[in-house]
Design an enzyme around this catalytic site. Structure first.
Site, mmCIF file in Angstrom:
data_model
loop_
_atom_site.group_PDB
_atom_site.id
_atom_site.type_symbol
_atom_site.label_atom_id
_atom_site.label_comp_id
_atom_site.label_asym_id
_atom_site.label_seq_id
_atom_site.Cartn_x
_atom_site.Cartn_y
_atom_site.Cartn_z
ATOM 1 N N HIS A 1 -6.250 24.154 -5.670
ATOM 2 C CA HIS A 1 -6.445 22.721 -5.429
ATOM 3 C C HIS A 1 -7.919 22.387 -5.172
ATOM 4 O O HIS A 1 -8.498 22.824 -4.183
ATOM 5 C CB HIS A 1 -5.596 22.284 -4.242
ATOM 6 C CG HIS A 1 -5.396 20.814 -4.146
ATOM 7 N ND1 HIS A 1 -4.636 20.219 -3.161
ATOM 8 C CD2 HIS A 1 -5.853 19.792 -4.924
ATOM 9 C CE1 HIS A 1 -4.614 18.908 -3.335
ATOM 10 N NE2 HIS A 1 -5.365 18.634 -4.391
ATOM 11 N N TYR B 1 -1.109 16.760 1.119
ATOM 12 C CA TYR B 1 -0.448 15.459 1.169
ATOM 13 C C TYR B 1 0.386 15.268 2.441
ATOM 14 O O TYR B 1 1.401 14.574 2.424
ATOM 15 C CB TYR B 1 0.443 15.272 -0.062
ATOM 16 C CG TYR B 1 -0.255 15.390 -1.392
ATOM 17 C CD1 TYR B 1 -1.621 15.202 -1.517
ATOM 18 C CD2 TYR B 1 0.462 15.711 -2.543
ATOM 19 C CE1 TYR B 1 -2.255 15.330 -2.740
ATOM 20 C CE2 TYR B 1 -0.169 15.827 -3.774
ATOM 21 C CZ TYR B 1 -1.525 15.647 -3.862
ATOM 22 O OH TYR B 1 -2.145 15.771 -5.081
#
Length: 304
Positions: free
Chosen positions: A118, A51
């Protein structure tokens, strides 16, 4: 705020997703919304190296906030390219350790409560190729730098494979876009996880922007049919005078309350945080109009 049991403690049913504090989603973000969320009762925060600036923004925004006031989650395995265009995947032992240490530095903390593997579905080595990442996260857990190990990704069937391949390794799973108006398929997977001793969190009640007021970002992977259905929902909400984001979040919070899981919601400014907290307190859909539109959406989703 109402709470649910998670990871042998109590989490508020609403969790603050922090991908909006990056360039992934367009629109203004405000770091002051992060301590505001904690002040209003939200007690968990979710971020990732993928992010962009999100971890650094969080670290700065949380300066002076007692560490015991919140649970902090990050991830390992998916990273932005050096030029900021696109991503790379690296599930190696070495990169997992260096990633987590970098995250701790950016977040300005000594440990995170959860570190997720992830998007493991993109691992070129498949399930077996995740071993270095999983083993290193377990080592970091033994060192106290990670309190719990998790896995997060989109395909539920692949998450089943990962959890089954590494018995006892995972404490929590986070899914996204599987507990909302157009995909409410989380139930059987949650039952599987419960049988494996794995807790579940659900993210992206807006479908990564599909049910946001402005529609999805340009990169959204949804096909034409789903995009058109979601546009029809936004049109119907405008016609009836109800808010599409309230509808989407209300439905997800209602389902989360029924199933007993945490809902992770991307909230990037004060208005969105206050809106999310209000919906969490309300516990679901508000008024007959929202309930009627939600039912129509579910019928459309079942038919489509």
């Amino acid at each position: 705020l109402p709470t649910v049991p998670l990871l042998s403690t109590s989490y508020t049913r609403l969790s603050l997703g922090c991908s909006g504090h990056s360039s992934i989603y367009p629109g203004p973000s405000s770091p002051s919304s992060i301590p505001l969320a904690i002040k209003l009762g939200v007690n968990s925060l979710d971020t990732s190296p993928w992010y962009g600036a999100s971890e650094s923004v969080l670290g700065e925004a949380l300066e002076g906030v007692p560490r015991e006031a919140y649970y902090l989650h990050t991830k390992a395995g998916r990273y932005p390219k050096a030029d900021g265009r696109g991503c790379v995947f690296d599930f190696s032992k070495e990169r997992t350790r260096s990633s987590l240490l970098e995250s701790l530095r950016r977040l300005r903390v000594d440990y995170v409560d959860v570190c997720f593997v992830h998007d493991p579905e993109f691992c070129r080595g498949g399930v077996d190729g995740l071993k270095g990442c999983v083993d290193e996260l377990l080592a970091l857990k033994a060192e106290g730098k990670v309190r719990h190990v998790g896995v997060t990704g989109y395909p539920l069937e692949f998450q089943r494979e990962v959890i089954s391949a590494y018995p006892g390794a995972f404490d929590v799973s986070m899914t996204y876009c599987h507990c909302g108006l157009f995909d409410d398929s989380l139930g059987p997977f949650k039952e599987f996880c419960e049988g494996e001793g794995v807790d579940v969190m659900s993210a992206s009640p807006y479908g990564m922007g599909l049910l946001a007021g402005d529609g999805p970002p340009a990169w959204h992977p949804a096909g034409k049919d789903l995009r058109e259905r979601c546009e029809q929902v936004r049109d119907e909400c405008r016609r009836r005078g109800c808010d599409v984001e309230g509808l989407a979040l209300g439905y997800a919070m209602k389902r989360g309350e029924e199933a007993g899981h945490v809902t992770v919601v991307g909230m990037r400014n004060e208005r969105e945080v206050e809106f999310g907290v209000e919906r969490c307190k309300a516990g679901g859909l508000i008024g007959d109009e929202e309930k009627e539109v939600a039912e129509a959406c579910r019928r459309g989703g079942d038919d489509g």
